[in-house]
Structure formats: structure tokens, C-alpha cells
Scaffold this active site. Sequence first.
Site, PDB file in Angstrom:
ATOM      1  NE  ARG A 321      -2.615   0.067   3.475  1.00  0.00           N
ATOM      2  CZ  ARG A 321      -3.825  -0.467   3.506  1.00  0.00           C
ATOM      3  NH1 ARG A 321      -4.826   0.161   2.943  1.00  0.00           N
ATOM      4  NH2 ARG A 321      -4.027  -1.621   4.115  1.00  0.00           N
ATOM      5  NE  ARG A 358      -8.617  -0.409   1.483  1.00  0.00           N
ATOM      6  CZ  ARG A 358      -8.556   0.638   2.286  1.00  0.00           C
ATOM      7  NH1 ARG A 358      -9.040   1.819   1.878  1.00  0.00           N
ATOM      8  NH2 ARG A 358      -8.029   0.533   3.483  1.00  0.00           N
ATOM      9  CB  CYS A 389     -29.012  -2.950  -6.838  1.00  0.00           C
ATOM     10  SG  CYS A 389     -30.750  -2.895  -6.413  1.00  0.00           S
TER      11      CYS A 389
END
Length: 461
Positions: A321, A358, A389
Site C-alpha cells: 500500500r 474498502r 443496487c
Amino acid sequence: MSRYAHPAGSRHAEILPEDNPPLPPEDLNDLDPRVWPTTARRSEGEVTIGGVGVRELAAAHGTPLFVMDEEDFRSRARDYRTAFSDADVYYAGKALLNKAVARWVVEEGLKLDVCSGGELAVALAAGVPAERIGMHGNNKSVNELRRAAEAGVGRIIIDSFDEITRLESVAAALGVRPKVLIRVTTGVEAHTHEFVATAHDDQKFGFALSTGAAAAAVRGVLDAPHLELVGLHSHIGSQIFDTSGFEVAARRVARFLTGIHEDLGVTLAELDLGGGLGIAYTSGDDPLEPKAIAASLTSIVRRECQDAGLPMPRIAVEPGRALAGPAGITVYEVGTVKDVEGIRTYVSVDGGMSDNIRTALYGSEYTSQLVSRESTAAPMLSRLVGKHCESGDIIVHDLYLPADLRPGDLVAVAATGAYCYSMASNYNHLPRPAMVAVRDGSARVIVRRESEEDLLRLDVG
């Protein structure tokens, strides 16, 4: 009343406490350099990345669109390479992996960490030398282990007793002796989300130090004639801003190294302390600098080994990351702007939880702005949502966007380079977005957009 259910109402989610709303930023057009990619600028109102405007990118490649600032990624890789000059730096490919990214990693002098057969296939297809690959995974299959051993993967991280038996059998059949590390859990719980904390005892990864499982695993590998034990591995979690967890874990693993030497007469030469360093998703985040964590970890391990009379092991770390996250943004087109009077405005875009799960999964926070133009309109309390949805299809829970925002505008979410594309799905049969790399005023597609034909290709019914 149930702790899990409550009456519905106009504010039933209570994401935004009525008595403590977030404050709007001083300037809705300002790009915080701690959050946005290194090359992010505004030029005549429009945001550019790598010298390329978002309007041009959207027109050429469509939206949603992942945009990777190649120079940002490479510069962060160099920062880690410099900070850990006497150590091995593995890029954690699970954060974001494709052939282009794998080549950036190798070209900047890093190694590559994979955790599945698919990630290994991408690495090998990109030309990553097998000896520069480390392979993780808590449930590696026989086929995955066989492919890793056949390819000559540099390090395989053992995660279970079953895997010791499995890999020994594979290695014996192939006539090879792979180098392995044992993943230990240190009992250090990172101050992070439960689902990304990985070193406490009650979870699926590794062998616990506290129960004696780690010591038994060491003996098991030493007794396996076709496995070469070279070191230990520890990882305490992800999105971590506090060095104390790393320090305690490093101290415990270093002491375990000492115990192995004293009890078994074996000196292990390698110690992989994992990754997990956090990044700035919002202006309130304060990430650690690679030099600071390198100095801290190295001094702890050196001190513990000196006290025990052991040589200093070669340290390894695994940033993922920290390299990919800040380098990436996601560009969306606004579709609808819906005001819920007295609460907030819902801004719907053409992506959502299929390209960024996330927020729904971890409650993650993000920064987003209008990027196709500047605005002097008043700040409007908003919620950036997707087109799926699901009422939980939220990208940014609470943010301020300009009150003149309208359909057709482009907004971008910062710091989406890690764990967004790699966790993307086809929910509601949305094709996954394209990814472009930008650098020095040019853009190139590194992952093409999926098509409807791609969605139908595997359907044999």
C-alpha cells in the site's frame, strides 16, 4: 433493543453525528500533497496527473478510470530502497499487481511478494526473475507449491503444518530444495481494523509463538530433508501509523531467533518483518517515513542479536500500500445529484463498490474532489455513492463538494492505487475499469477496460 437492529428514520445510519458535523475545507479546490499523487496539479481549473488532464483521460479511456502516477510509484520504491539499503525490500503484490507494476518493481531494484498462483503467473509473465519472488499464502495448493518450486521462487513462506508436509513432498518429487521462512504470529495486535490485523493469536495466519506452535514448526522444517530453513517471517497488520507494534513484534521475533540458536544450535540468517505501513487517505492521516521505520527496526534487531551473541540477520520488509496507494486515483463521472433536505446531498457516480469495496468492507475513509473544473460555489455536505443496487454502496461517507456540482462533472477519489483494482468485482455485471499509467505528459493503458464480451465469455449456459 438489539445492538444490531434499530428503528429506521431520516438519520438511522448515524454516520454523521448531528452535534459534530465535519468542517468544510478552507478551499474545495486545494490538492493536499499528503493525499494526492506527487504530480497532481490544477491547470486552468482542471486536475492533471503526470502532466495529463483528467478530462483528456476520461475522454480517451472512459470512466470509471484508475490512473496511476508512475513517477510517484517509482519514487516511493526508491525511497524504500534507500531507507533499507542493507535489507531486502519486497513489494507486496496483493496491493496492486499487473505486468507493468511488476516491471516497475524490478526496475527500481525491489523484489516481489506474491500470495497465489495467479499472482505468481503475472510476475513470471512480466519477466520477474523467480529468485526475486517470495510466495505467501495460508492455504497454498499442491499445484501452487509445485509451480513455485519448479520456477525456482526465491523464498516460500510456510504458514501451516500441513504445508510443511505438502511442500516437502513436492520438493522431493522435483528433486529441489526450496528456501523457506516460517511465518510466526507474535501476539502483537496492530491498532487497525480487525480484518487487517494479522499478528494476534486468534486468526488464520502463521504459527503462534505463545503456544509453542512456532517452535514445533521450526523443528518440523529442520526435519524435512528437502526444505532449507533460512529465516522467520512476521507481519502485524495493515494501515499502521504507530511504530510501537513493529518494535514489540521485532523484539519478540529476534528473541525467538535467539531461542532457536540456544535450543537447536541453528542460526537463521533472515528476518522478514512484513509490511503494513499506513498512507494518508485524508489530511488527518500522518504516515510514517521509511527512514524512520528502517532505523527503528534495524536498531531493535541489532540490539537483541548483540545481547545474545548472534550475527545480525538480513532484514526484509514488504511495503505494498505504501507504494501503490498514494500513486493512484479513481476518476468518475457524476450521474445524479440528489438533495435529501436537511441531511446531505447524495452524489452518484458511474462506479462504486465494484471498483472500491474498502469503504463497505473496512469503513475506510477517502478524499474526493471535483477535478474537471474549479468552483467558487459554497461547500455542500455530500455523500459520494455508486450505482450498485445496495444502500451500502458508498465510496466516501461524508465530504464537501461544491454546491454547483452537476451531472457530467468529473470527480476523483485519491489514494486508490492499493486494494481497489485488486479487490474489484463484476457486481451487477459492471465491467471492471481500465487502468492507465501517466508520466511526463503521456498516458498508456496498462490494464484494458473489460467489455460485455468479457463478462459473457465464461458463461456456458
